[in-house]
Design a protein around this motif. Structure first.
Motif: not given
Length: 59
Positions: A15-16, A22-23, A25-26, A43, A46-47, A50, A53-54
């Motif tokens: 997590q950014g 975050q972008n 990292i993604d 994956c 992470h999805t 992400s 976190r967003r």
């Protein structure tokens, strides 16, 4: 697999601190998922992380 051992899988779910983080990292995760370097579970984790976190960063 030596490469997998060297790189590990700790990035999945990272997590950014900002949307820009975050972008980054993604963008780092995406190619690994595309070539099946990371497992489908990594994956997916992470999805979901992400997206969560967003949502946190937007509020």
């Amino acid at each position: 697999m030596p490469l997998r051992s060297a790189l590990g899988n700790s990035l999945a779910g990272a997590q950014g601190k900002t949307i820009a983080d975050q972008n980054k990292i993604d963008r780092t995760m995406a190619p690994g998922c595309a070539v099946k370097f990371y497992t489908p579970a990594e994956c997916d984790r992470h999805t979901k992380a992400s997206a969560a976190r967003r949502a946190e960063l937007k509020s």
